[in-house]
Design an enzyme around this catalytic site. Structure first.
Site, PDB file in Angstrom:
ATOM      1  N   THR A 188      57.380  21.142   8.429  1.00 59.51           N
ATOM      2  CA  THR A 188      56.897  22.287   9.184  1.00 59.51           C
ATOM      3  C   THR A 188      55.765  22.886   8.397  1.00 59.51           C
ATOM      4  O   THR A 188      55.945  23.867   7.686  1.00 59.51           O
ATOM      5  CB  THR A 188      58.005  23.336   9.385  1.00 59.51           C
ATOM      6  OG1 THR A 188      58.648  23.590   8.145  1.00 59.51           O
ATOM      7  CG2 THR A 188      59.026  22.876  10.394  1.00 59.51           C
ATOM      8  N   GLY A 189      54.591  22.251   8.458  1.00 59.31           N
ATOM      9  CA  GLY A 189      53.380  22.871   7.899  1.00 59.31           C
ATOM     10  C   GLY A 189      53.247  24.103   8.744  1.00 59.31           C
ATOM     11  O   GLY A 189      53.128  24.001   9.951  1.00 59.31           O
ATOM     12  N   THR A 190      53.281  25.237   8.167  1.00 64.51           N
ATOM     13  CA  THR A 190      53.722  26.397   8.936  1.00 64.51           C
ATOM     14  C   THR A 190      53.022  27.665   8.523  1.00 64.51           C
ATOM     15  O   THR A 190      52.419  27.729   7.459  1.00 64.51           O
ATOM     16  CB  THR A 190      55.217  26.597   8.591  1.00 64.51           C
ATOM     17  OG1 THR A 190      55.933  25.501   9.090  1.00 64.51           O
ATOM     18  CG2 THR A 190      55.775  27.877   9.115  1.00 64.51           C
ATOM     19  N   THR A 191      53.133  28.672   9.407  1.00 63.42           N
ATOM     20  CA  THR A 191      52.925  30.033   8.932  1.00 63.42           C
ATOM     21  C   THR A 191      54.129  30.841   9.363  1.00 63.42           C
ATOM     22  O   THR A 191      54.491  30.856  10.541  1.00 63.42           O
ATOM     23  CB  THR A 191      51.665  30.656   9.545  1.00 63.42           C
ATOM     24  OG1 THR A 191      50.628  29.695   9.564  1.00 63.42           O
ATOM     25  CG2 THR A 191      51.246  31.879   8.768  1.00 63.42           C
TER      26      THR A 191
END
Lengths: 246, 229
Positions: free
Chosen positions: B28-31
């Site tokens: 989950t490359g995420t913010t």
């Protein structure tokens, strides 16, 4: 074939006696009566109720910390009859089993599966020499997704069964006969009727006119599947309506 | 796929046998973000899950309930964070039943920290724990990669967070209202999603307070826009 003498230990650990009895298990049943309390559970059309006495023998005891009704999960509760320490141990194990089931399988444990698990564990105690059976009886109530309200009881022998209504403790036999008569007439009671039957059963069998502080009542209904312990005022309301009926 | 690899089994060709994204770990490359306000917390996350450059799920829900009024925002490896969340949910649920009262947010945060620190070599998980309890109201605890635990009034995490530290530092004010916090979170997440390739999709928001949990979604075309370039 000689009658075969045991080495004399059949009363001391859980091995068979020559007559095929497990004395330790029978003693465990007697130990349930040590608590001196009786509990009753009744299943209605869309609800399940457990009722037990609340005896606080010592004036110094904090009554709010004395209880025999326990929550196992959000929607499953139980009443324990018998030795308090053993009861707490069994409740904690039941909580663990329920939590573990939810974690492993991703859904809430059904009431019958929980009771089965506890019963299976109790059975192990009847076969191991190094452990004794627990001196307590667990009556579990819950709302099953498919089958509706459920009342299950498991005992020190490792036996479990579902009931329309059941009792445990000192006056178990008398309470059971009272409930049998009620069930014969009809057995799809409303919520109010279910509580009334449970409370009047205890009242009759123990010949006590209960005050709200002397009773503990736990309920599960289809409308509110969360296991709920009734407050003193709610118990009072039920007792009042019961006395008005008479 | 198996037939293709048999035919082209020399070293050099084996890499073409399956697309790059099938051999990448699911992340989950995420913010993610959480803000405390008086009476509760606002949490938010984007909705993109990637395997390499492929977006495996463009509507992911990274706001995971741990208990009735405690949520966690997950960033890092999807598998790791899901496994940790499931384990903490189990432990916290059991703890709460034994206590016979709702658990503290700090307890949940500690359970996350215990797991993230103990298995720090095997895990890749950055988690923000946020919720409401009776004792301390709304709280945000952050457990970044490595297993540190600290409480912060506002916290951001995930790959997209690097792009919005400036925005958050300059726009956060103490004692914001619930609506202001929601605006603040949505805007910060939009900015991050605009610049970070691994963040995108919709903005998922949730407000946790004494009254319960209120969830919202802000679709891509409704996100606030900032620059004309």
């Amino acid at each position: 074939m000689s009658r075969g003498s045991s080495a004399g230990f059949d009363r001391h650990i859980t091995i068979f006696s020559p007559e095929g009895r497990l004395y330790q298990v029978e003693y465990a049943f007697k130990a349930i009566n040590q608590g001196g309390l009786t509990s009753v559970a009744v299943r209605g059309k869309d609800c399940a109720v457990v009722v037990t006495q609340k005896k606080v023998p010592d004036k110094l005891l904090d009554a709010s910390t004395v209880t025999h009704l326990f929550r196992i999960t959000e929607n499953i509760g139980c009443v324990m009859s018998g030795m308090t320490a053993d009861s707490r141990s069994q409740v904690q194990r039941a909580r663990y089993e329920a939590a573990n089931w939810k974690y492993k399988y991703g859904y809430d444990i059904p009431v019958d599966m929980l009771c089965k698990r506890i019963a299976d564990i109790s059975q192990v105690y009847t076969q191991n020499a190094e452990m004794r059976p627990l001196g307590c009886c667990m009556i579990v109530i819950g709302l099953d997704d498919e089958y509706g309200p459920q009342v299950y009881k498991c005992d020190p022998a490792g036996y479990y069964c579902g009931f329309k209504a059941t009792a445990a403790g000192v006056k178990q036999t008398e309470a059971t006969s009272f409930l049998e008569k009620k069930v014969k007439k009809k057995h799809d009671w409303t919520y109010e009727q279910t509580i009334e039957i449970a409370i009047s059963c205890l009242s009759m069998v123990l010949s006590i006119d209960f005050k709200p502080s002397e009773l503990e009542v736990g309920v599960i209904t289809a409308k509110d599947p969360r296991f709920r312990i009734l407050s003193e005022s709610e118990v009072d309301a039920n007792l009042v309506s019961l006395s008005e009926r008479d | 796929m198996a037939a293709v690899s048999l035919v082209r089994c020399e070293r050099g060709f084996a890499r073409d046998a399956a697309p790059d994204w099938m051999r990448q770990e699911l992340r989950t490359g995420t913010t993610i973000m959480a803000v405390e306000f008086d009476g509760g917390v606002v949490i938010g996350a984007d909705s993109r899950t990637t395997t390499g450059a492929y977006i495996a799920n463009r509507v992911t829900d990274k706001l995971t309930p741990i208990h009735e009024r405690i949520f966690c925002c997950r960033s890092g490896s999807a598998a790791d964070t899901q496994a940790i969340s499931d384990a903490v949910t189990y432990q916290l649920g059991f703890h709460s039943i034994e206590l016979d009262e709702p658990p503290l947010v700090q307890t949940a945060a500690n359970l996350f920290r215990e797991m993230c620190y103990r298995y720090r070599e095997e895990l890749m998980a950055g988690i923000i724990v946020a919720g409401w309890d009776k004792r301390r109201g709304g709280q945000v605890y952050t457990v970044p990669v490595g297993g540190m635990l600290t409480r912060q009034p506002v916290s951001v995490g995930g790959s997209g967070s690097s792009y919005i530290y400036g925005y958050v530092d300059s726009n956060y004010r103490a004692h914001m209202s619930k609506e202001e916090c929601l605006q603040f979170t949505a805007q910060a997440l939009s900015l991050a999603m605009e610049r970070d390739g691994s963040s995108g999709g919709v903005v998922r928001l949730a407000v946790i307070s004494e009254h319960g949990v209120e969830r919202r979604v802000v679709a891509g075309n409704q996100l606030p826009s900032f620059s004309a370039i």
